[in-house]
Design an enzyme around this catalytic site. Structure first.
Site, PDB file in Angstrom:
ATOM      1  N   GLY A   1      56.170  23.585 -90.459  1.00 22.36           N
ATOM      2  CA  GLY A   1      55.992  24.930 -90.604  1.00 22.36           C
ATOM      3  C   GLY A   1      57.227  25.903 -90.689  1.00 22.36           C
TER       4      GLY A   1
ATOM      5  N   ILE B   1      59.139  26.954 -88.326  1.00 21.77           N
ATOM      6  CA  ILE B   1      60.240  26.408 -87.624  1.00 21.77           C
ATOM      7  C   ILE B   1      60.907  25.265 -88.210  1.00 21.77           C
ATOM      8  CG2 ILE B   1      61.018  25.802 -85.235  1.00 21.77           C
ATOM      9  CD1 ILE B   1      58.827  27.700 -84.159  1.00 21.77           C
TER      10      ILE B   1
ATOM     11  N   THR C   1      61.240  21.682 -79.143  1.00 23.73           N
ATOM     12  CA  THR C   1      60.809  23.105 -78.600  1.00 23.73           C
ATOM     13  C   THR C   1      59.576  23.334 -78.906  1.00 23.73           C
ATOM     14  OG1 THR C   1      61.949  23.601 -81.201  1.00 23.73           O
ATOM     15  CG2 THR C   1      63.398  23.590 -79.187  1.00 23.73           C
ATOM     16  N   SER C   2      58.627  22.596 -79.099  1.00 26.55           N
ATOM     17  CA  SER C   2      57.124  22.961 -79.462  1.00 26.55           C
ATOM     18  C   SER C   2      56.186  23.070 -78.033  1.00 26.55           C
ATOM     19  CB  SER C   2      56.649  21.878 -80.228  1.00 26.55           C
ATOM     20  OG  SER C   2      56.493  20.761 -79.661  1.00 26.55           O
ATOM     21  N   ARG C   3      55.849  22.166 -77.403  1.00 27.10           N
ATOM     22  CA  ARG C   3      55.185  22.277 -76.159  1.00 27.10           C
ATOM     23  C   ARG C   3      55.140  21.123 -75.384  1.00 27.10           C
ATOM     24  NH1 ARG C   3      54.944  27.022 -76.643  1.00 27.10           N
ATOM     25  NH2 ARG C   3      53.394  28.459 -76.350  1.00 27.10           N
TER      26      ARG C   3
ATOM     27  N   HIS D   1      62.434  26.575 -71.558  1.00 23.81           N
ATOM     28  CA  HIS D   1      61.711  27.308 -72.416  1.00 23.81           C
ATOM     29  C   HIS D   1      62.299  28.616 -72.890  1.00 23.81           C
ATOM     30  CE1 HIS D   1      57.186  27.437 -73.634  1.00 23.81           C
ATOM     31  NE2 HIS D   1      58.086  27.939 -74.860  1.00 23.81           N
TER      32      HIS D   1
ATOM     33  N   GLU E   1      54.992  23.606 -66.544  1.00 25.95           N
ATOM     34  CA  GLU E   1      55.943  25.141 -66.723  1.00 25.95           C
ATOM     35  C   GLU E   1      55.279  26.102 -65.949  1.00 25.95           C
ATOM     36  OE1 GLU E   1      56.735  25.941 -70.695  1.00 25.95           O
ATOM     37  OE2 GLU E   1      57.394  24.114 -71.204  1.00 25.95           O
TER      38      GLU E   1
END
Length: 335
Positions: free
Chosen positions: A157, A159, A233-235, A284, A264
């Site tokens: 997408g 990113i 760097t997503s989840r 994050h 987190e």
């Protein structure tokens, strides 16, 4: 009479909260830690909107505490796994997030993780800070090249494409796996098995859903090159962290760079990945620049103001209505 809006923080970057306060009565969670569901529910009665961060819990109980006045849940976040989307859909509540404004900044951070993990920058810096640099040796802190390597992007997408543009500056070959994205001038679409087998660096850019939870587990890690690097760097839940730790410790994966974790924030109970010298870990901070975080808050506020003014929301979640009470769509989700 002004509508009431609940925000999960008293202070946020930029001037977005000032604009919101000019149009609505803002009720803010006053605590210094992360608010829990009961904390927010206690403040939610009669609110028309909720402005939340990406890891603040927004469940059906909070929606019920707000009552029928609640029209919009606006996330200052690209991710949305903290929201019970089914509960929001049942109640006709619009759920929005902040795409576009953070893509370039997060792509910068993704490349920082790639560079740090492949070149062992963390271990080298730690050695220097500990006073251990007493002799130049040719074999110390040997990493792996980024230029000319193959980069595999899982999720292509906003990113992912921004990362692909940066990769071309390093002369990299770029592959991607995304059911919504064909080949383009930056990257070639391939199956997941091909991407895992051929990539020197695998970078994750998918949202956390039931379909993507532990998308990278022991099986996928075993399919990667032992010289490969995994970056996320997503989840956090997209990666099976225990399987990743074992793969790195046993030398079945060269390195990893993580900005996100299954739990987190961590506080003092750190994931064992934090202490692993071949893993770069960050708290994050993918979107953490002054301009980008302010833009995220501004967009989240704009979505609330649009709904309060009886206008369609600017950036509803895929599948969420843009106007309260309308049927949700069936669009897929992108990162």
């Amino acid at each position: 009479m002004k509508k009431r809006v609940l925000t999960t923080r008293e202070n946020l970057p930029g001037r977005g909260l000032d604009r919101l306060s000019g149009a609505a009565d803002v009720v803010a969670w006053p605590g210094t830690g992360k608010p829990g569901p009961l904390d927010l529910a206690a403040l939610a009665s009669g609110v028309s909107g909720v402005l939340a961060l990406g890891n603040d819990p927004v469940d059906g109980a909070l929606m019920d505490a707000a009552g029928p006045s609640l029209r919009v849940i606006s996330l200052a976040s690209m991710g949305f796994d903290n929201v019970d989307r089914a509960a929001a859909a049942e109640r006709g509540i619009v759920v929005t997030h902040t795409p576009r404004v953070l893509a370039e900044t997060t792509a910068d951070l993704t490349f920082a993780l790639i560079l740090a993990a492949r070149r062992r920058i963390g271990a080298a810096e730690a050695s220097l800070a500990a006073g251990s640099w007493e002799l130049f040796r040719m074999h110390d802190y040997l990493g792996l090249d980024i230029h000319g390597a193959t980069l595999g992007l899982i999720g292509y997408g906003q990113i992912g494409r921004a990362v692909a543009r940066r990769a071309h500056g390093f002369g990299m070959r770029v592959l991607h796996h995304d059911p919504y994205a064909p080949d383009d001038d930056l990257s070639v679409s391939v199956g997941l098995a091909t991407l895992l087998a051929e990539s020197d660096i695998v970078s994750l850019h998918v949202p956390l859903t039931e379909e993507t939870r532990h998308l990278i587990s022991a099986r996928e890690l075993a399919a990667m090159k032992p010289t490969a690097t995994l970056v996320s760097t997503s989840r956090g839940g997209v990666v099976d962290e225990e399987a990743l730790l074992h793969a790195v410790q046993e030398g079945r994966l060269h390195s990893a760079g993580l900005d996100v974790f299954e739990r987190e924030p961590m506080g003092t109970e750190l994931s064992p990945l934090v202490a692993e010298p071949h893993v770069i870990t960050l708290p994050h901070i993918g979107s953490a620049t002054e301009a980008t975080r302010a833009a995220m808050v501004d967009l989240a506020v704009d979505n609330i103001l649009d709904i309060l003014a009886e206008r369609p929301a600017r950036t509803p979640l895929p599948g969420s209505p843009a106007v309260p009470g309308t049927p949700a769509g069936a669009a897929g989700v992108r990162a």
